[in-house]
Design an enzyme around this catalytic site. Structure first.
Site, PDB file in Angstrom:
ATOM      1  N   GLY A   6       8.245  75.430 105.255  1.00  0.00           N
ATOM      2  CA  GLY A   6       6.966  75.603 104.564  1.00  0.00           C
ATOM      3  C   GLY A   6       6.601  74.504 103.600  1.00  0.00           C
TER       4      GLY A   6
ATOM      5  N   TYR B 123      12.857  65.035  94.282  1.00  0.00           N
ATOM      6  CA  TYR B 123      12.672  64.391  92.986  1.00  0.00           C
ATOM      7  C   TYR B 123      11.533  65.063  92.243  1.00  0.00           C
ATOM      8  CZ  TYR B 123       8.219  62.136  93.874  1.00  0.00           C
ATOM      9  OH  TYR B 123       6.890  61.921  94.096  1.00  0.00           O
TER      10      TYR B 123
ATOM     11  N   HIS C 102       5.914  70.222 102.607  1.00  0.00           N
ATOM     12  CA  HIS C 102       4.799  69.380 103.031  1.00  0.00           C
ATOM     13  C   HIS C 102       4.967  68.761 104.423  1.00  0.00           C
ATOM     14  CE1 HIS C 102       7.368  66.113 101.686  1.00  0.00           C
ATOM     15  NE2 HIS C 102       7.309  66.524 100.440  1.00  0.00           N
TER      16      HIS C 102
ATOM     17  N   TYR D 166       9.369  61.339 102.176  1.00  0.00           N
ATOM     18  CA  TYR D 166       8.079  60.763 102.544  1.00  0.00           C
ATOM     19  C   TYR D 166       8.188  60.352 104.010  1.00  0.00           C
ATOM     20  CZ  TYR D 166       6.958  60.368  97.519  1.00  0.00           C
ATOM     21  OH  TYR D 166       6.704  60.620  96.196  1.00  0.00           O
TER      22      TYR D 166
ATOM     23  N   ILE E 237      19.698  75.900 107.149  1.00  0.00           N
ATOM     24  CA  ILE E 237      20.044  76.252 105.774  1.00  0.00           C
ATOM     25  C   ILE E 237      19.299  77.528 105.405  1.00  0.00           C
ATOM     26  CG2 ILE E 237      19.867  75.539 103.364  1.00  0.00           C
ATOM     27  CD1 ILE E 237      20.172  72.616 104.524  1.00  0.00           C
TER      28      ILE E 237
END
Length: 509
Positions: A110, A179, A112, A465, A230
């Site tokens: 869920g 982060y 990005h 990213y 996980i």
């Protein structure tokens, strides 16, 4: 006994209907559904969490966690099935039956997922959707919490604040490193994970002790979906002051932005570790000339009072001209709302809203900056950005705790020697592949222009990213840790069952 029998009959009738419709086109899929049925527990029937294209809720379930509209088109490959697991047995059945029948499994939690690798594939596939597994159990006395994989960060922050206003968790994006604006003080999310639960390729539910330290190391920043599913992490909470201070200050080129950005590079990774100042640069219309200009926005979290913050800023970055009126004191959990661009005064239960504030088409790329960019270089970047107009740059400062943790402590290697991480961000509203190609190309042009200024050999990148343009991505994401990740992958998943477009590969036989 009666309830158990009726639920089994209900399951069998649903599976039979689904099987008939699927088997007509592909007997493998019918056999796959029958396999799921045979591995279903009566107390947790899997039929209740199965969605095929024949189900009226299929589209809404599929689309509810698509966070990039590039991958929500009529031509985007769709899953043959979605399993919205509510119990570990559903995960175990999905793995066993996927292995047996050769249907690729994509795992979606869920977050990005910039490149859609958790819900798109070029081969026949199904989605194991984890959004229902979202329980959060906070233990303030132990300063820890068990968090299931489908929980959002907003939910985690809210549940911590329910128990304590002086505890938090250093995160911002999810666990491919994880982060956030406390990383200079406490490191990354993965630096603050003390246990985990994972279902492996053989369907076993493992914890830190039973999986062993190698695998536990790998799933803290090494792309957990390469090794298993996980189910949950045990996170270590950190202490935050009752009052923190935030500010958001913008300066255009006409307001001395070049000099301020240049000076930010000299100090952002060296100032007090309680201070995090994110720098975002985008192209706007100048209020002075009406022409295009670059705006630099400085967004900050300071773990302390505004008085102490102003003292630090006046010493370290006087060029910004920060005023007390720019600063707002609030609780840490309120600062999360501020950073997420919620309106001031919005109740903190807004953190429980799973709907994204912005849903658009997007492309992201990343870089690492080792040395400050000279002023002439910055001026060239401004010129290029004004030419391209749409792509924006965000600089996230490192230093502090990030420079103290060994590059091999977790798979995430980008530690000492990094001034900041760079994100390239391009958003657009136009539909269609031609528009997507155009905006992706604009992003690539800015990325190419930045080549002289960023890390080299390798040109490093950040796993979360996600960027499918990258070649030799393993070394760029993980540097020297990549070889260890490959060895662990080969040991725990030799058949490369857990795979996606950028998963960790196995060693050749």
């Amino acid at each position: 006994m009666g309830t158990s029998c009726s639920s089994m009959l209900s399951l069998l009738s649903i599976v039979l209907l689904l099987s008939l419709s699927w088997a007509a086109s592909d007997s493998v899929h019918g056999a796959f559904l029958q396999c799921l049925s045979s591995h279903s527990q009566p107390s947790h029937p899997i039929s209740a969490v199965l969605y095929t294209p024949y189900n009226s809720s299929y589209s809404s379930v599929l689309e509810s966690y698509i966070r990039n509209l590039r991958f929500n088109t009529s031509t985007t490959p769709k899953p043959r099935l979605i399993i919205t697991a509510t119990h570990e047995s559903h995960i175990q059945a999905a793995i066993i039956c996927s292995k047996k029948h050769g249907l690729q499994m994509k795992i979606r939690s869920g977050g990005h997922d910039y490149e859609g690798v958790s819900y798109v594939s070029d081969v026949p596939f199904f989605i194991l959707d984890m959004f229902n597994l979202r329980s959060i159990s906070v233990d303030i006395e132990d300063e820890s919490a068990w968090v299931q994989a489908g929980a959002t960060l907003g939910e985690i922050y809210y549940r911590i604040a329910e128990k304590s206003m002086t505890h938090g968790f250093p995160a911002g994006v999810y666990i491919g490193g994880g982060y956030g604006n406390m990383m200079r003080k406490y490191g990354l999310s993965v630096d603050n994970i003390v246990d985990a639960e994972l279902v492996d390729v053989n369907g076993r539910l493992l914890n830190r002790k039973s999986m062993g330290e190698d695998l536990f190391w790998a799933i803290r920043g090494g792309g957990g979906a390469s090794y298993g599913v996980i189910v949950s992490y045990k996170i270590k909470l950190v202490q935050v002051p009752a009052t923190v201070t935030v500010f958001r200050v913008a300066r255009t080129l006409e307001q001395n932005a070049t000099n301020i950005v240049y000076q930010w590079q000299q100090v952002a990774d060296k100032v007090d570790e309680d201070l995090f100042i994110r720098l975002t640069m985008d192209v706007v219309n100048s209020s002075w000339s009406g022409e295009k200009t670059v705006r630099a926005t400085f967004l900050s979290l300071f773990l302390g009072s505004s008085e102490r913050l102003l003292s630090i800023m006046n010493t370290s970055l006087p060029e910004l001209g920060l005023q007390s009126s720019d600063c707002t004191e609030m609780s840490w959990v309120e600062s999360v709302l501020f950073w997420t661009n919620f309106a001031t005064g919005r109740p903190v239960d807004a953190l429980l809203d799973r709907n994204p504030q912005v849903l658009t088409h997007l492309k992201r790329k990343s870089d690492y900056l080792k040395e400050p960019i000279p002023k002439a270089g910055l001026e060239g970047i401004w010129k290029k950005m004004i030419e391209l107009q749409t792509p924006a740059l965000t600089f996230n400062p490192y230093g502090g705790k990030m420079a103290e943790i060994s590059p091999s402590a977790t798979p995430f290697p980008h530690r000492v020697g990094n001034l900041c991480k760079i994100q390239y961000a391009t958003n657009w509203d136009e539909e269609g592949s031609e528009a997507a190609e155009r905006y992706i190309n604009l992003t690539g042009q800015l990325y190419s222009y930045m080549t002289p200024f960023v890390s080299k050999s390798p040109r490093e990148a950040f796993l979360n990213y996600r960027d499918l343009d990258l070649e030799f991505m393993g070394i760029k994401y993980f540097k020297k840790n990549f070889n260890r990740l490959v060895r662990i992958k080969t040991k725990v998943d030799p058949g490369n069952f857990f795979r996606n477009e950028q998963s960790i590969p196995t060693l050749p036989y």
